[in-house]
Design an enzyme around this catalytic site. Structure first.
Site: not given
Length: 287
Positions: A2-3, A155
């Protein structure tokens, strides 16, 4: 797993059922799940009144009037199910049971036992080892273009990996990152440091819109996830790219509406593997 939208939906269901109620009974049916359950869990819960709920990333915090908070993580297959007392027998794999003063019971069901339960002093919630160091909440007003741009600066990992880094932004998972990147027309392979600027201005609202729509739909039910009332989520029916390899994306310029290729060079939505996870994207529209 589940997010954020699924966890938010479960949290809202628990809040509706438990907030303001006294817990007359609490039963822990095993000593551990992913980690050992905290000593005295049932005793701390029994007789306490639930005052409020909070979601942080993919964690649910249930606050009690005795100064403690219960941290809940659904893991891979965890579900929180609410029903009237006495309606059904104990559900298989139900590891924690709560019974309220208005005749309801809530069970934490987790067949794989990757979920977890812990106790935290409410005033120390953000210092818990699982919450400390988490990035901003993507649905908060404070999550802005400037905040995301600063987090991505320098990044050299793909933007997909950067958005899954919980220190960059809290709660995002594989499904909703794929969907948000499609809406923002950004390739999951693009290096994160190249995103700040016009792309970040598209990405932040795309993340917020994707999550908001998913929460409205009750999340996405692909395997084990259900809402606290047992109903499925429905956002999986609105996926633009996730799980749609080879199919046209919405408004695809390369494949006709009937599904026949209008451009032989267009193969539809593509699936690649990044850091062991499937990424779905449209190579024509996401750059």
């Amino acid at each position: 797993m589940p997010e954020l939208p699924e966890v938010e939906t479960v949290m809202r269901g628990l809040r509706q059922r438990l907030q303001g109620r006294m817990l007359l009974r609490a039963v822990a049916r095993r000593p551990d799940m992913r980690w050992p359950l905290p000593p005295g869990l049932a005793a701390t819960l029994t007789g306490a009144r639930v005052t409020s709920f909070r979601r942080r990333a993919k964690y649910i915090l249930m606050r009690l009037d005795n100064g403690w908070s219960v941290l809940l993580h659904l893991g891979m297959s965890g579900r929180m199910l609410a029903e009237p007392v006495g309606r059904n027998a104990i559900t298989l794999h139900e590891h924690l049971e709560l019974e309220t003063d208005d005749g309801w019971r809530v069970g934490f069901v987790d067949p794989r036992r990757f979920g977890s339960v812990d106790l935290i002093e409410t005033e120390r919630e953000d210092r818990h080892r699982l919450l400390a160091g988490l990035g901003p909440e993507p649905l908060d007003e404070s999550f802005s273009t400037a905040v995301l741009a600063a987090a991505l600066a320098g990044k050299k990992t793909p933007i997909k990996a950067a958005l899954l880094d919980q220190k960059v932004v809290a709660g995002l998972g594989n499904i909703y990152v794929c969907e948000a990147l499609f809406r923002a027309a950004i390739s999951p392979q693009r290096l994160a440091y190249t995103v700040p600027g016009a792309r970040t201005k598209r990405l932040v609202p795309a993340i917020k819109q994707t999550l908001t729509e998913a929460i409205t739909a009750g999340g996405s039910s692909l395997r084990d996830y259900v809402q606290t009332n047992g109903e499925l989520g429905y956002f999986q029916h609105a996926f633009n790219v996730y799980g749609r390899e080879g199919r046209p994306c919405p408004g695809c310029p390369g494949i006709a509406s009937g599904g026949a290729p209008a451009d032989p060079s267009c193969s539809g939505i593509r699936r690649i593997v990044q850091s062991g996870r499937s990424s779905f994207y449209c190579p024509r529209t996401q750059r």
